[in-house]
Design an enzyme around this catalytic site. Sequence first.
Site, PDB file in Angstrom:
ATOM      1  CD1 TRP A 102      -2.019  -2.318   1.682  1.00 12.02           C
ATOM      2  CD2 TRP A 102      -3.013  -1.209   0.021  1.00 12.02           C
ATOM      3  NE1 TRP A 102      -3.044  -3.104   1.203  1.00 12.02           N
ATOM      4  CE2 TRP A 102      -3.671  -2.447   0.183  1.00 12.02           C
ATOM      5  CE3 TRP A 102      -3.461  -0.330  -0.971  1.00 12.02           C
ATOM      6  CZ2 TRP A 102      -4.753  -2.834  -0.605  1.00 12.02           C
ATOM      7  CZ3 TRP A 102      -4.542  -0.717  -1.761  1.00 12.02           C
ATOM      8  CH2 TRP A 102      -5.164  -1.956  -1.576  1.00 12.02           C
ATOM      9  CG  ASP A 172      -3.139   4.003   4.336  1.00 15.13           C
ATOM     10  OD1 ASP A 172      -4.135   3.828   5.071  1.00 15.13           O
ATOM     11  OD2 ASP A 172      -2.972   3.408   3.257  1.00 15.13           O
ATOM     12  CE  LYS A 196      -7.703  -2.754   5.179  1.00 20.22           C
ATOM     13  NZ  LYS A 196      -7.976  -3.996   4.456  1.00 20.22           N
TER      14      LYS A 196
END
Length: 361
Positions: A102, A172, A196
């Site tokens: 990511w 992030d 999540k």
Amino acid sequence: MSRAHNFNAGPAALPTEVLESAQTETVDFNNTGMSVMELSHRSPDYETVHNQAIASIKSLLDVPDDYEVLLLQGGASLQFPMIPMNFLPQGQTANYILTGSWSEKALKEAKLLGQTRSSASAEESNYTYIPNTSQLGLSEEDAYVHITSNNTIFGTQWQNFDLDWKSPLIADMSSDILSKPIPVERFSMIYAGAQKNLGPSGVTVVIIKKDLLNQSAESVPTLMRYDTHADKNSLYHTPPTFAIYMLNKVLNWIEQNGGAEGMRQRNTEKAELLYNVIDESNGFYQGHAQEESRSYMNVTFNLPSEDLNKKFLQEAKEAGFVGLNGHRSVGGCRASIYNAVSLESCQALKEFMIEFQNNNE
């Protein structure tokens, strides 16, 4: 019907209590005669939900007064280009610390929009660790430093943010936000997809320092500007109302279960159950992450052979475990143990792992 042991990496498990509460309100929310999905986003009933969610994030994370909390669409991946569009002016360089897929994707988007560098990377080890302080290569010349706080694919996690970052720090936190207390004041911006730890997919939480909001160039399109959403309380256009409604319910559940510190205790206990099995297996289970960088959200491991990996996953599926397949970058197995995954599910997985080893050594 019994609930599955859900270890999906995302969208992930939601608290059963939250799902049951939402079920009772699906047809008639707050005596409106409508579902929350049918309400106008300008209606008082919806605005109450919207504002409660923002207030809960501020409360649960002790967000300082000089920050805004935004609820945006497009997933965390939309933030990858939005950040450099707003905060990477011509002639400056953004620093992306690479710790997994990511962070690589965030860097790829930034490269399309401005000058970048990566002063530290764990790529050479297939991302088995988080770079230590001496490896970071931070500079006051950086427009900002970008990190990914938890790496779902590789099972690594930043354990310490108490560093001199020298320039604005952007994180992030899609896969570990509100899994533990966070020193928000160390960051200029935090962003996280909800699917999540915070709710279903469809809404992204952004916590941003107010002094960043006036840094965007006039050429940045209206919808891609953070100040647009801050000025309109994240209601510039129709927000993802149902996702925010569910976010608000999950935030209430977190508050009822001890807040951020309660989640830290809960998640530590769950993770240690599984890491203890790995550590005591004499190499039968081989963790991907180095011990000091282990994630308390995603436990990644391989078995001694690919045939045993496949057998483990098949028998786990038959036993009611869902989502244990590892990502192709690492292979093997991955147990994602986000906030809503129960201690009972982790205990059941621990017992399954021990039994599988006993039957297959």
